[in-house]
Design a protein around this motif. Structure first.
Motif, mmCIF file in Angstrom:
data_model
loop_
_atom_site.group_PDB
_atom_site.id
_atom_site.type_symbol
_atom_site.label_atom_id
_atom_site.label_comp_id
_atom_site.label_asym_id
_atom_site.label_seq_id
_atom_site.Cartn_x
_atom_site.Cartn_y
_atom_site.Cartn_z
ATOM 1 N N SER A 25 0.841 -1.191 0.000
ATOM 2 C CA SER A 25 0.000 0.000 0.000
ATOM 3 C C SER A 25 0.877 1.242 0.000
ATOM 4 C CB SER A 25 -0.905 -0.003 1.228
ATOM 5 O OG SER A 25 -0.132 0.145 2.405
ATOM 6 N N GLU A 26 0.260 2.386 -0.228
ATOM 7 C CA GLU A 26 0.995 3.640 -0.256
ATOM 8 C C GLU A 26 1.665 3.936 1.085
ATOM 9 O OE1 GLU A 26 1.520 5.921 -2.760
ATOM 10 O OE2 GLU A 26 0.735 4.381 -4.095
ATOM 11 N N GLU A 27 1.034 3.540 2.182
ATOM 12 C CA GLU A 27 1.564 3.849 3.507
ATOM 13 C C GLU A 27 2.514 2.784 4.033
ATOM 14 O OE1 GLU A 27 -1.706 3.561 2.823
ATOM 15 O OE2 GLU A 27 -2.152 5.681 2.498
ATOM 16 N N GLU A 28 2.578 1.642 3.393
ATOM 17 C CA GLU A 28 3.331 0.511 3.925
ATOM 18 C C GLU A 28 4.826 0.654 3.632
ATOM 19 O OE1 GLU A 28 2.502 -4.270 4.177
ATOM 20 O OE2 GLU A 28 2.126 -3.224 2.285
ATOM 21 N N PRO A 29 5.686 0.500 4.641
ATOM 22 C CA PRO A 29 7.129 0.565 4.391
ATOM 23 C C PRO A 29 7.622 -0.678 3.668
ATOM 24 C CG PRO A 29 6.727 -0.036 6.665
ATOM 25 C CD PRO A 29 5.382 0.286 6.066
ATOM 26 N N ILE A 30 8.782 -0.547 3.043
ATOM 27 C CA ILE A 30 9.395 -1.705 2.386
ATOM 28 C C ILE A 30 9.834 -2.718 3.433
ATOM 29 C CG2 ILE A 30 11.324 -2.465 0.930
ATOM 30 C CD1 ILE A 30 11.218 0.345 -0.366
#
Length: 252
Positions: A90-95
């Motif tokens: 998702s856009e908010e999810e970190p790698i």
């Protein structure tokens, strides 16, 4: 490297390791640090040289490590294979990755933290990415580690081509050799010593006698004399030992 949406950590070069290593800093931050492999042969590590001598955090070989060495892991993504995965976030999810770019052409996984990759691993354990896996292509980009990282940070869906290493053990005698015949490089927040070249010396002799376990460029030392840990812990493990027993990870 970092950004608000998708932070990840890339192994970078330190200032200078100090007098315990015959080393020089590389010009680029992502190229790691060169090591004179004579430090694996000579008694170059004194307690005065480094506060990390005999560190309590050094990890000794366990039954689990032996299992890894024999390639006992089952499943479609077995040691010595190359495979492809598609992962979305998702856009908010970190790698959620610490990676090592010191070979300049790939990204080797140093740690997997909270984020998209860990979520993938929990959702698909049979296809989970593992430490020391080597990503050689991201969304069609390969042969340039920095460009690959840029794609990893910019895109929300990744098609990854990954090499899973095999492991084997190499045993070398110090004898009277001034050098093992290897050029080494490491990332200070990594957990391996990368081999950049094998020349005349005990390691080349090993390769001639053991072609099925020949050590090549970009292979990595992950364990030395029973110790796994930071690069300096690996180097320190060679002190006062006649034999050097190394676990090597070899990429297909």
């Amino acid at each position: 490297l970092s950004e608000t949406r998708a932070p990840l950590t890339v192994a970078a070069a330190p200032a200078r390791a100090g007098r315990m290593l015959s080393a020089c800093c590389c010009a680029k931050d992502d190229e790691g640090q060169f090591i004179d492999d004579g430090n694996l042969v000579q008694d170059a590590f004194s307690k005065e040289s480094s506060p990390m001598m005999n560190p309590p955090a050094a990890t000794r070989q366990t039954a689990e490590a032996k299992k890894r060495e024999t390639g006992a892991a089952a499943g479609p993504y077995s040691p010595g294979t190359t495979f492809t995965l598609s992962i979305s976030r998702s856009e908010e999810e970190p790698i959620g990755l610490d990676i090592d770019l010191i070979d300049s052409v790939s990204a080797v996984l140093v740690d997997i933290k909270e984020g998209a990759v860990r979520a993938w691993n929990e959702r698909y354990p049979e296809r989970a990415l593992k430490l020391n896996d080597r990503v050689i292509e991201i969304n069609g980009v390969r042969d340039d580690a920095n460009s690959m990282v840029a794609k990893l940070k910019a895109d929300s869906t990744w098609t990854l081509t990954v090499q899973r290493p095999s492991e084997f053990t190499v045993s070398l005698s110090r004898a009277d050799a001034p050098s093992l015949g290897m050029d080494l490089r490491y990332a200070p927040n990594g957990n391996t010593l990368m081999i950049t070249q094998v020349g005349a010396g005990p390691m080349q002799d090993w390769n001639m006698l053991h072609p099925d376990k020949a050590v090549r460029r970009h292979d990595r030392i992950i364990q030395l004399n029973g110790v796994r840990g930071t690069p300096l812990q690996l180097l320190n493990a060679s002190e006062d030992s006649e034999m050097l027993n190394m676990v090597i990870v070899h990429y297909p």
